[in-house]
Design a protein around this motif. Structure first.
Motif, mmCIF file in Angstrom:
data_model
loop_
_atom_site.group_PDB
_atom_site.id
_atom_site.type_symbol
_atom_site.label_atom_id
_atom_site.label_comp_id
_atom_site.label_asym_id
_atom_site.label_seq_id
_atom_site.Cartn_x
_atom_site.Cartn_y
_atom_site.Cartn_z
ATOM 1 N N ASN A 59 31.746 46.503 39.573
ATOM 2 C CA ASN A 59 32.548 45.303 39.854
ATOM 3 C C ASN A 59 31.690 44.159 40.372
ATOM 4 O OD1 ASN A 59 34.875 46.621 39.053
ATOM 5 N ND2 ASN A 59 35.434 47.217 41.130
ATOM 6 N N LEU A 74 31.058 40.429 38.534
ATOM 7 C CA LEU A 74 31.356 39.169 39.199
ATOM 8 C C LEU A 74 30.124 38.305 39.407
ATOM 9 C CD1 LEU A 74 33.825 40.422 41.962
ATOM 10 C CD2 LEU A 74 34.389 39.229 39.830
ATOM 11 N N GLU A 121 29.408 35.077 37.231
ATOM 12 C CA GLU A 121 30.367 34.008 37.405
ATOM 13 C C GLU A 121 29.993 33.140 38.606
ATOM 14 O OE1 GLU A 121 34.202 35.774 37.722
ATOM 15 O OE2 GLU A 121 34.113 36.638 35.726
ATOM 16 N N ASN A 122 29.388 33.719 39.625
ATOM 17 C CA ASN A 122 29.033 32.973 40.824
ATOM 18 C C ASN A 122 27.757 32.157 40.657
ATOM 19 O OD1 ASN A 122 31.248 34.022 42.149
ATOM 20 N ND2 ASN A 122 30.105 35.726 43.038
#
Length: 160
Positions: free
Chosen positions: A151, A155, A158-159
């Motif tokens: 996970n 993510l 995207e950051n």
């Protein structure tokens, strides 16, 4: 993530010692098999499935130890949250499932041998089931580590 170098070094030493134990068992397995075949020549052909399971177990366990060593190296280098760590965890999980399968194969071989010889296989089977339980616990822990790591890696782009 700051992990003390001493704890990972200690774990690496433990992994190295476990690897030496696996290597020693691989060296002594044929000696033990030949000795048992001389004592029980009528059931010597049953040693082949046990040797196959034993060497398969040793190989899978050695691969898992190596991947654990690599994972500890990633932890030392502060590279825990990477695809390499996730790959190591996947390989450890596959090795654990392989070990479980080989233990089950050994139990089946033991049951067949017990039918032929009339021996009671309860002791070795209970030890094998304990090995399956321990391996299942390790698999659950690896899975619990793998899901959050996956996970986080999903993510991460995207950051950025």
């Amino acid at each position: 993530m700051n992990v003390k170098r001493g704890s990972t070094t200690f774990l690496k030493v433990i992994i190295f010692l476990a690897g030496i134990a696996v290597l020693a068992s691989c060296i002594w397995l044929p000696v033990i098999a030949v000795r048992d075949a001389k004592v029980h020549p009528d059931t010597a052909y049953f040693l082949i499935p046990f040797l196959v399971c034993s060497y398969g177990f040793c190989i899978a366990f050695s691969v898992a130890l190596y991947q654990s060593y690599k994972l500890l190296t990633y932890i030392e280098n502060n590279n825990v949250f990477s695809e390499l760590s996730l790959k190591s965890l996947k390989i450890i999980k596959i090795c654990a499932f392989t070990v479980i399968f080989l233990i089950l194969l050994g139990i089946v071989s033991l049951k067949v041998l017990a039918k032929v010889t009339g021996d009671d296989p309860a002791g070795p089977i209970s030890l094998s089931l304990m090995g399956i339980l321990a391996t299942s616990i390790i698999t659950a822990i690896v899975d619990a580590l793998q899901k959050p790591l996956k996970n986080i890696l999903e993510l991460k782009p995207e950051n950025d």
